[in-house]
Design a protein around this motif. Structure first.
Motif, mmCIF file in Angstrom:
data_model
loop_
_atom_site.group_PDB
_atom_site.id
_atom_site.type_symbol
_atom_site.label_atom_id
_atom_site.label_comp_id
_atom_site.label_asym_id
_atom_site.label_seq_id
_atom_site.Cartn_x
_atom_site.Cartn_y
_atom_site.Cartn_z
ATOM 1 N N GLY A 1 -0.795 -8.723 23.141
ATOM 2 C CA GLY A 1 -1.886 -9.493 23.721
ATOM 3 C C GLY A 1 -2.591 -8.722 24.809
ATOM 4 O O GLY A 1 -2.048 -7.782 25.380
ATOM 5 N N ILE A 2 -3.819 -9.117 25.092
ATOM 6 C CA ILE A 2 -4.585 -8.506 26.175
ATOM 7 C C ILE A 2 -5.436 -9.604 26.820
ATOM 8 O O ILE A 2 -6.047 -10.424 26.116
ATOM 9 N N THR A 3 -5.448 -9.656 28.120
ATOM 10 C CA THR A 3 -6.080 -10.762 28.843
ATOM 11 C C THR A 3 -7.539 -10.965 28.441
ATOM 12 O O THR A 3 -7.987 -12.082 28.215
ATOM 13 N N PHE A 4 -8.290 -9.862 28.338
ATOM 14 C CA PHE A 4 -9.716 -9.989 28.061
ATOM 15 C C PHE A 4 -10.060 -9.671 26.609
ATOM 16 O O PHE A 4 -11.210 -9.391 26.288
ATOM 17 N N GLY A 5 -9.066 -9.684 25.729
ATOM 18 C CA GLY A 5 -9.326 -9.393 24.320
ATOM 19 C C GLY A 5 -10.291 -10.403 23.703
ATOM 20 O O GLY A 5 -10.177 -11.614 23.913
#
Length: 267
Positions: free
Chosen positions: A128-132
């Motif tokens: 996951g990535i916060t700003f994906g």
């Protein structure tokens, strides 16, 4: 006798194959290349190099990734360096040019073969990535690409690149300039202590020349250039993709004056 370009390409490919064999092909999942190497100053690939890299990757079943964070979206006079040099990568990393830096965005482009396990499998890829998938950045990038296509920005670079190189080539006559290399709107001037022997500057001299004098002096004169000494000292020149002959002339005028002064200071 001087080494031919074909011999140089063979040397590089032999070195890559030796590295793969030494590490063990089964331990390598991917190799990553910039179509034009940024570090050290805009190194363009010799003829046949990426065709050879593609063949090695296929033979050893290794993925080939093109790092197009710098070279993508028109910088080299094509939408991608992979297109310009017929690299045929399995993955492409992209970022800055996607939004023309109006928004922070990056991404990875992959072939169907690479993507298939992610799309067909029932298992989850737990990453996951916060700003994906950020909707605002994505909207900015899409509008940027729309404008670039409408205004033929990439075609403009392709049409102007030979004029840019010809204008920059005037600087090669300066005693402190040892080489001009690059393509599109992505160039580097290599700086030397002795033009005849191509002797370079030592670490202390590089510090004085690049960061102590050139970077601030160029900025004062109205030109933002990056001075880099990861390898031989260079001045890197990457004008806006909409630049034309007026900007080329101004760039060369400022560089000529400042580099002449630099050469006199380093004597």
């Amino acid at each position: 006798t001087e080494e031919t370009e074909e011999e140089f390409t063979r040397l590089l490919l032999d070195e890559l194959e030796h590295t793969i064999e030494a590490a063990g092909p089964e331990t390598i999942c991917m190799v990553i290349f910039e179509p034009v190497q940024n570090a050290g100053g805009s190194f363009t690939p010799p003829a046949g190099y990426f065709a050879g890299v593609r063949e090695l990757c296929d033979r050893y079943e290794i993925l080939l990734c093109a790092d197009e964070v710098i070279t993508g979206f028109g910088r080299l006079g094509a939408w991608f360096g992979s297109e310009k040099y017929d690299i045929r990568p399995d993955l492409i990393t992209i970022a800055k040019g996607l939004s023309s830096a109006y928004a922070s965005i990056g991404g990875v482009v992959a072939t169907n073969t690479v993507m298939e396990p992610f799309l067909e499998s029932t298992r989850m890829y737990t990453h996951g990535i916060t700003f994906g998938g950020h909707p605002v950045q994505a909207a900015i990038a899409l509008k940027n690409l729309e404008i670039m296509k409408r205004e033929r920005v990439v075609e403009h670079v392709a049409e102007q690149q030979n004029r840019f190189r010809k204008t920059l080539a005037q600087l090669v006559d300066l005693p402190i300039v040892g080489d001009l290399r690059g393509t599109g709107f992505f160039y580097a001037l290599e700086l030397v202590k002795d033009k005849e022997t191509r002797a370079t500057f030592d670490d202390d001299e590089c510090e004085t020349l690049l960061r102590g004098f050139l970077s601030p002096r160029l900025f004062e004169a109205g030109l933002i250039c990056r001075a880099d000494d990861r390898g031989d000292p260079v001045i890197q020149i990457s004008p806006p993709l909409v630049a034309g002959q007026q900007e080329f002339d101004e760039i060369v005028s400022i560089l000529g004056d400042v580099l002449t002064e630099a050469g006199e200071r380093m004597r």
